[in-house]
Design an enzyme around this catalytic site. Sequence first.
Site, PDB file in Angstrom:
ATOM      1  N   ARG A   1      98.716  19.918  29.648  1.00 12.38           N
ATOM      2  CA  ARG A   1      98.496  21.306  30.049  1.00 12.38           C
ATOM      3  C   ARG A   1      97.063  21.420  30.573  1.00 12.38           C
ATOM      4  NH1 ARG A   1     100.915  21.548  25.103  1.00 12.38           N
ATOM      5  NH2 ARG A   1     103.001  22.458  25.129  1.00 12.38           N
TER       6      ARG A   1
ATOM      7  N   LYS B   1      97.308  24.258  22.630  1.00 14.17           N
ATOM      8  CA  LYS B   1      98.379  25.232  22.402  1.00 14.17           C
ATOM      9  C   LYS B   1      99.075  25.047  21.061  1.00 14.17           C
ATOM     10  CE  LYS B   1     102.683  27.053  24.300  1.00 14.17           C
ATOM     11  NZ  LYS B   1     103.673  26.953  25.365  1.00 14.17           N
TER      12      LYS B   1
ATOM     13  N   HIS C   1     100.691  24.462  35.980  1.00 17.22           N
ATOM     14  CA  HIS C   1     101.812  23.980  35.164  1.00 17.22           C
ATOM     15  C   HIS C   1     102.809  23.170  35.991  1.00 17.22           C
ATOM     16  CE1 HIS C   1     102.727  24.231  30.979  1.00 17.22           C
ATOM     17  NE2 HIS C   1     104.017  24.345  31.237  1.00 17.22           N
TER      18      HIS C   1
ATOM     19  N   ARG D   1     102.129  19.461  35.385  1.00 16.02           N
ATOM     20  CA  ARG D   1     102.686  18.939  34.132  1.00 16.02           C
ATOM     21  C   ARG D   1     104.192  18.710  34.296  1.00 16.02           C
ATOM     22  NH1 ARG D   1     102.113  18.844  28.338  1.00 16.02           N
ATOM     23  NH2 ARG D   1     103.804  19.885  27.248  1.00 16.02           N
TER      24      ARG D   1
END
Length: 183
Positions: free
Chosen positions: A41, A64, A130, A133
């Site tokens: 991330r 996270k 994102h 990822r």
Amino acid sequence: MNFTCKPIKSKKKINEILNVAKSKNLRVECMIRLQLNLGLRISDVVGLKVSDLHGDYLDLTETKTGKIQKIKLNKKIKDYIEEYVSSKSLTHTDYLLPSRVIGRPITTRTAQNDLQYIARVLQLDQFSTHSLRKTFGYWAYKQSKFNIALLMRRFNHSSQAITLRYIGIEQEELDDLADLVQF
């Protein structure tokens, strides 16, 4: 979980993204290469220091989730980081993606702004930090011969369905599996 952004499913498009990033600045290229090669991330990438990427593994506590990941660094990313660190004259204690504020890394907002620039130049829809990822996940899935269990573990997902949806595997690609097994 953010399912609105999409992985990049074309190696040609990935190379275009890297070329535009490099022309913007080396820090942006480095950020993108880290995400593409490590599947992290952006919140984890911006906090990396040069010392974190020294050796064969990156030991990371995910921002996270708080979960610990041990990620092997492939030769290509190790060589790239070595070249990048040298070209930027970074020290062992510096952030890999330093901001203009001395002693601070770039923010996730800065990273997102950099990618919005690339999205505008290349006219990419549904592209964000994102997406990188997810791109890692998509290509890892394909190149591991569809080892979804391995990818689930890497992303800390609770089900195969979540992981498949996350990396953008759609019915068309599932249909391609039918052509792989024929008797």
